[in-house]
Design an enzyme around this catalytic site. Structure first.
Site, PDB file in Angstrom:
ATOM      1  N   GLY A  17      47.450  35.969  46.830  1.00 44.40           N
ATOM      2  CA  GLY A  17      47.053  34.925  45.879  1.00 44.40           C
ATOM      3  C   GLY A  17      47.891  33.655  45.971  1.00 44.40           C
ATOM      4  CG  ASP A  47      58.526  30.181  29.650  1.00 47.19           C
ATOM      5  OD1 ASP A  47      58.693  29.198  30.404  1.00 47.19           O
ATOM      6  OD2 ASP A  47      58.032  30.076  28.524  1.00 47.19           O
ATOM      7  CG  HIS A  48      57.348  28.023  35.517  1.00 45.66           C
ATOM      8  ND1 HIS A  48      56.188  28.016  34.794  1.00 45.66           N
ATOM      9  CD2 HIS A  48      57.514  26.738  35.933  1.00 45.66           C
ATOM     10  CE1 HIS A  48      55.680  26.803  34.780  1.00 45.66           C
ATOM     11  NE2 HIS A  48      56.463  26.005  35.462  1.00 45.66           N
ATOM     12  CG  ASP A  64      48.271  26.260  30.315  1.00 46.63           C
ATOM     13  OD1 ASP A  64      48.419  27.341  30.911  1.00 46.63           O
ATOM     14  OD2 ASP A  64      48.358  25.148  30.867  1.00 46.63           O
ATOM     15  CG  HIS A 117      56.014  26.505  29.708  1.00 41.35           C
ATOM     16  ND1 HIS A 117      56.451  27.694  30.220  1.00 41.35           N
ATOM     17  CD2 HIS A 117      54.847  26.226  30.362  1.00 41.35           C
ATOM     18  CE1 HIS A 117      55.595  28.121  31.145  1.00 41.35           C
ATOM     19  NE2 HIS A 117      54.615  27.245  31.244  1.00 41.35           N
TER      20      HIS A 117
HETATM   21  N1  NDP Z   1      49.178  30.070  40.700  1.00 45.45           N
HETATM   22  C1  NDP Z   1      50.112  29.568  39.902  1.00 45.45           C
HETATM   23  O1  NDP Z   1      50.698  28.508  40.135  1.00 45.45           O
HETATM   24  C2  NDP Z   1      50.502  30.310  38.656  1.00 45.45           C
HETATM   25  C3  NDP Z   1      49.983  31.563  38.389  1.00 45.45           C
HETATM   26  N2  NDP Z   1      50.400  32.239  37.274  1.00 45.45           N
HETATM   27  C4  NDP Z   1      49.879  33.578  36.992  1.00 45.45           C
HETATM   28  O2  NDP Z   1      50.076  34.425  38.124  1.00 45.45           O
HETATM   29  C5  NDP Z   1      49.019  35.351  38.229  1.00 45.45           C
HETATM   30  C6  NDP Z   1      48.366  35.217  39.590  1.00 45.45           C
HETATM   31  O3  NDP Z   1      47.852  33.920  39.725  1.00 45.45           O
HETATM   32  P1  NDP Z   1      47.283  33.365  41.121  1.00 45.45           P
HETATM   33  O4  NDP Z   1      48.149  33.786  42.250  1.00 45.45           O
HETATM   34  O5  NDP Z   1      47.045  31.936  40.909  1.00 45.45           O
HETATM   35  O6  NDP Z   1      45.886  34.127  41.218  1.00 45.45           O
HETATM   36  P2  NDP Z   1      44.931  34.248  42.482  1.00 45.45           P
HETATM   37  O7  NDP Z   1      43.544  34.382  41.951  1.00 45.45           O
HETATM   38  O8  NDP Z   1      45.207  33.212  43.500  1.00 45.45           O
HETATM   39  O9  NDP Z   1      45.348  35.645  43.137  1.00 45.45           O
HETATM   40  C7  NDP Z   1      44.951  36.887  42.603  1.00 45.45           C
HETATM   41  C8  NDP Z   1      45.462  37.990  43.498  1.00 45.45           C
HETATM   42  O10 NDP Z   1      45.057  39.244  42.966  1.00 45.45           O
HETATM   43  C9  NDP Z   1      44.441  40.023  44.015  1.00 45.45           C
HETATM   44  N3  NDP Z   1      43.461  40.920  43.388  1.00 45.45           N
HETATM   45  C10 NDP Z   1      42.447  40.567  42.569  1.00 45.45           C
HETATM   46  N4  NDP Z   1      41.789  41.680  42.138  1.00 45.45           N
HETATM   47  C11 NDP Z   1      42.434  42.737  42.687  1.00 45.45           C
HETATM   48  C12 NDP Z   1      42.265  44.138  42.596  1.00 45.45           C
HETATM   49  N5  NDP Z   1      41.297  44.711  41.850  1.00 45.45           N
HETATM   50  N6  NDP Z   1      43.117  44.936  43.278  1.00 45.45           N
HETATM   51  C13 NDP Z   1      44.103  44.407  44.047  1.00 45.45           C
HETATM   52  N7  NDP Z   1      44.321  43.081  44.145  1.00 45.45           N
HETATM   53  C14 NDP Z   1      43.510  42.255  43.480  1.00 45.45           C
HETATM   54  C15 NDP Z   1      43.825  38.981  44.934  1.00 45.45           C
HETATM   55  O11 NDP Z   1      43.699  39.432  46.233  1.00 45.45           O
HETATM   56  P3  NDP Z   1      42.368  40.082  46.855  1.00 45.45           P
HETATM   57  O12 NDP Z   1      41.252  39.158  46.513  1.00 45.45           O
HETATM   58  O13 NDP Z   1      42.695  40.176  48.309  1.00 45.45           O
HETATM   59  O14 NDP Z   1      42.241  41.411  46.217  1.00 45.45           O
HETATM   60  C16 NDP Z   1      44.945  37.940  44.916  1.00 45.45           C
HETATM   61  O15 NDP Z   1      45.969  38.346  45.787  1.00 45.45           O
HETATM   62  C17 NDP Z   1      48.087  35.065  37.045  1.00 45.45           C
HETATM   63  O16 NDP Z   1      48.465  35.878  35.969  1.00 45.45           O
HETATM   64  C18 NDP Z   1      48.393  33.607  36.717  1.00 45.45           C
HETATM   65  O17 NDP Z   1      48.109  33.312  35.361  1.00 45.45           O
HETATM   66  C19 NDP Z   1      51.324  31.700  36.418  1.00 45.45           C
HETATM   67  C20 NDP Z   1      51.847  30.468  36.635  1.00 45.45           C
HETATM   68  C21 NDP Z   1      51.488  29.658  37.754  1.00 45.45           C
HETATM   69  O1  LIG Z   2      52.560  27.363  33.014  1.00 45.27           O
HETATM   70  C1  LIG Z   2      52.038  26.308  33.327  1.00 45.27           C
HETATM   71  O2  LIG Z   2      52.824  25.292  33.726  1.00 45.27           O
HETATM   72  C2  LIG Z   2      52.295  24.240  34.510  1.00 45.27           C
HETATM   73  C3  LIG Z   2      53.306  23.114  34.419  1.00 45.27           C
HETATM   74  O3  LIG Z   2      54.499  23.545  35.008  1.00 45.27           O
HETATM   75  P1  LIG Z   2      55.504  22.481  35.625  1.00 45.27           P
HETATM   76  O4  LIG Z   2      56.648  23.306  36.105  1.00 45.27           O
HETATM   77  O5  LIG Z   2      54.763  21.775  36.726  1.00 45.27           O
HETATM   78  O6  LIG Z   2      55.855  21.547  34.525  1.00 45.27           O
HETATM   79  C4  LIG Z   2      50.938  23.796  34.030  1.00 45.27           C
HETATM   80  O7  LIG Z   2      50.380  22.892  34.957  1.00 45.27           O
HETATM   81  C5  LIG Z   2      50.035  24.984  33.915  1.00 45.27           C
HETATM   82  O8  LIG Z   2      48.780  24.565  33.349  1.00 45.27           O
HETATM   83  C6  LIG Z   2      50.631  26.043  33.046  1.00 45.27           C
HETATM   84  O9  LIG Z   2      49.842  27.235  33.137  1.00 45.27           O
END
Ligand code: NDP
Ligand SMILES: O=C1O[C@H](COP(=O)(O)O)[C@@H](O)[C@H](O)[C@H]1O
Length: 499
Positions: free
Chosen positions: A17, A179-180, A237, A242
């Site tokens: 992901g 909480d980043h 959010d 935060h």
């Molecule tokens: N992206 C960001 O910047 C941020 C994300 N988060 C949090 O982090 C978490 C992940 O976000 P993000 O990486 O963006 O999400 P993505 O949608 O990009 O990734 C989801 C991941 O989960 C896997 N997945 C989905 N369903 C299944 C399943 N049933 N079994 C196994 N693997 C599964 C997918 O891989 P595959 O399809 O190969 O199964 C993929 O690796 C969320 O809770 C999000 O709120 C928090 C702050 C910032």
């Molecule tokens: O957790 C979150 O934070 C980002 C903002 O983070 P920052 O480190 O860039 O300030 C925000 O964009 C996102 O919507 C929220 O889920």
């Protein structure tokens, strides 16, 4: 010098992901490059899509190379990565994963230390935690820790339900809720600024502080997260986590020791002292906004309602401003103003501590030419620049004063970029330091504060949206919120480009 190098296996659920790619792999690499983790570590990626170990390692190398120009020993680093494809709802696959972890424990001498990082959609958090326990993955000679990404629930009842579920499998001290913002260098500096400086702590109360303003503005909109954001909005959010975390660090009493328990306990007291906001007083304390079409960095951009996966009549707020009152002895009468929003004029997170005017200002004469009275301000720059500015007054000419600024810029001290928040948080987790993660009581109290506000907003259909153009600093009502108290937002532009 700290020579302790923890040994561990990190299992990343959601390893294909966005979060894993953009934040987790590069952060683990930086720890490796700096020698902060021992050679005795392994990372296992879990997701559904079928990849070989080699393909997974190649993805890791690509994602690290995108953020780190100088990838020394990247092949050596990636050789510690393994991929184990399965659907996390499939019970049988956990046993195979356990076998792999057993083998890696032996290969890397990790002493059974395991971190399970849930970088997946929140609906899977509870299931994964339960399976990890039931299938015996947490039963090792070393430690088992669970790292949980946000959002931790959608409101108090759902957060409580999730917490109950994961607490069946992990004890509170094994759970690391991310909480980043707590990993950001200058957020961590709030305690140091307050408690290591004799000039601030004696003034840090309602006798000397007029108000505190916390702004976290973003230039980005909701990008491809419209589906999630529609159900979340800015209050869930950003405010529930935060913003309230920054408030609690700014307002807490000095802990008796710098231990996880003592610091968390003081933060919890702040959250307990927040004056509740409900349907009877919400308009006195909170303002919501949604961006319409506008111009950001000279480019015309869509309004929120035109974004992908967003209802064209959406009443989801993309902006929140609030006046928080902390009803305790130290802060009675001091507003903590917060504001956060998407598609605003600048990407900036800043804290402005405005001190009260001195009792009798000899240099301030009302009347002809009205010299501006400049209160002392302490500005904590969280991002993009990191540092502190202290605004003082000095002599100009005759009996006039002029404001000057004492600046400390973090770049000047370190000479390099400060570490990514995730790098610090992963390192803390490997070492077992949960101080910069949120305790359940903090999460619970934050939801209890936010829930009444979101339910009023959801039940009251607003006809005002959109009420701020993209590229602005939010709706006018947010200025009025402060004006009612005789205050105003300190413009972020006043603090830019001063270094
Ligand atoms: N992206 C960001 O910047 C941020 C994300 N988060 C949090 O982090 C978490 C992940 O976000 P993000 O990486 O963006 O999400 P993505 O949608 O990009 O990734 C989801 C991941 O989960 C896997 N997945 C989905 N369903 C299944 C399943 N049933 N079994 C196994 N693997 C599964 C997918 O891989 P595959 O399809 O190969 O199964 C993929 O690796 C969320 O809770 C999000 O709120 C928090 C702050 C910032
Ligand atoms: O957790 C979150 O934070 C980002 C903002 O983070 P920052 O480190 O860039 O300030 C925000 O964009 C996102 O919507 C929220 O889920």
């Amino acid at each position: 010098m700290n020579t302790y190098k923890p040994k561990t296996t990190i299992v990343i659920f959601g390893a294909t992901g966005d979060l894993a790619k953009r934040k987790l792999f590069p952060s683990i690499y930086r720890l490796f490059k700096k020698g902060k983790i021992s050679e005795d570590f392994a990372v296992v990626g879990v997701a559904r899509r079928p990849l070989t170990n080699e393909e997974f390692r190649s993805n890791v190398i690509n994602s690290v190379s995108e953020v780190d120009q100088n990838c020394e020993n990247i092949e050596g680093f990636s050789s510690h990565f393994y991929y184990h494809p399965f659907d996390v709802t499939n019970t049988a696959s956990y046993q195979e994963l356990n076998q792999l972890l057993g083998t890696l424990d032996d290969t890397y001498h990790t002493e059974g230390n395991r971190i399970f990082y849930l970088a997946m959609a929140p609906e899977f958090f509870g299931t994964i935690a339960e399976h990890l326990k039931e299938e015996g993955l947490t039963k090792t000679n070393g430690y088992s820790r669970l790292v949980i990404e946000k959002p931790f629930g959608h409101n108090h009842p759902s957060a409580q339900q999730l917490n109950d579920q994961i607490r069946h499998a992990f004890k509170e001290d094994q759970i690391y809720r991310i909480d980043h913002y707590l990993g950001k260098e200058m957020v961590q500096n709030i305690e140091v600024i307050r408690f290591a400086n004799a000039i601030f702590e004696p003034l840090w109360n309602n006798r000397y502080i007029s108000n505190i303003q916390i702004t976290s503005s973003e230039v980005l909109g909701v990008e491809d997260r419209g589906g999630y954001y529609e159900k979340s909005g800015a209050i869930r959010d950003m405010v529930q986590n935060h913003m309230l975390q920054m408030v609690s660090l700014l307002a807490m009493e000095p802990p008796i020791k710098l231990t996880t328990e003592e610091i968390r306990s003081e933060k919890i007291k702040v959250l307990r002292a927040l004056r509740p906001v409900d349907e009877n007083n919400i308009d006195e304390y909170f303002v919501r906004g949604q961006y319409g079409p506008g111009t950001v960095n000279d480019v015309n951009v869509n309004g929120y309602r035109e974004e992908n996966n967003v209802d064209p009549n959406s009443i989801t707020e993309t902006y929140v401003a609030g006046k928080l009152m902390i009803d305790n002895f130290r802060w009675a009468g001091v507003p903590f103003y917060i504001r956060t929003g998407k598609k605003m004029a600048a990407k900036s997170t800043k804290i402005v501590v405005q001190f009260k005017d001195i009792p009798m200002n000899l240099y301030y004469k009302k009347g002809v030419n009205e010299p501006v009275q400049n209160p002392n301000l302490l500005v904590i720059h969280i991002q993009p620049e990191e540092g502190i500015t202290l605004h003082l007054n000095v002599k100009k000419s005759g009996q006039e004063t002029q404001p000057v600024q004492l600046d400390f810029s973090n770049d000047l001290i370190d000479g390099i970029n400060t570490p990514e928040a995730y790098e610090k948080l992963i390192y803390d987790c490997i070492r077992g330091d949960a101080t910069n993660f949120t305790h359940w009581d903090e999460v619970s109290l934050s939801w209890s504060f936010v829930d009444p506000i979101s339910s009023v907003w959801e039940s009251r259909i607003t006809t005002d949206f959109p009420n701020y153009p993209a590229g602005s600093m939010g709706p006018k009502a947010a200025d009025d919120l402060l004006a009612k108290n005789g205050d105003h937002w300190w413009p972020l532009s006043d603090f830019e480009n001063k270094k």
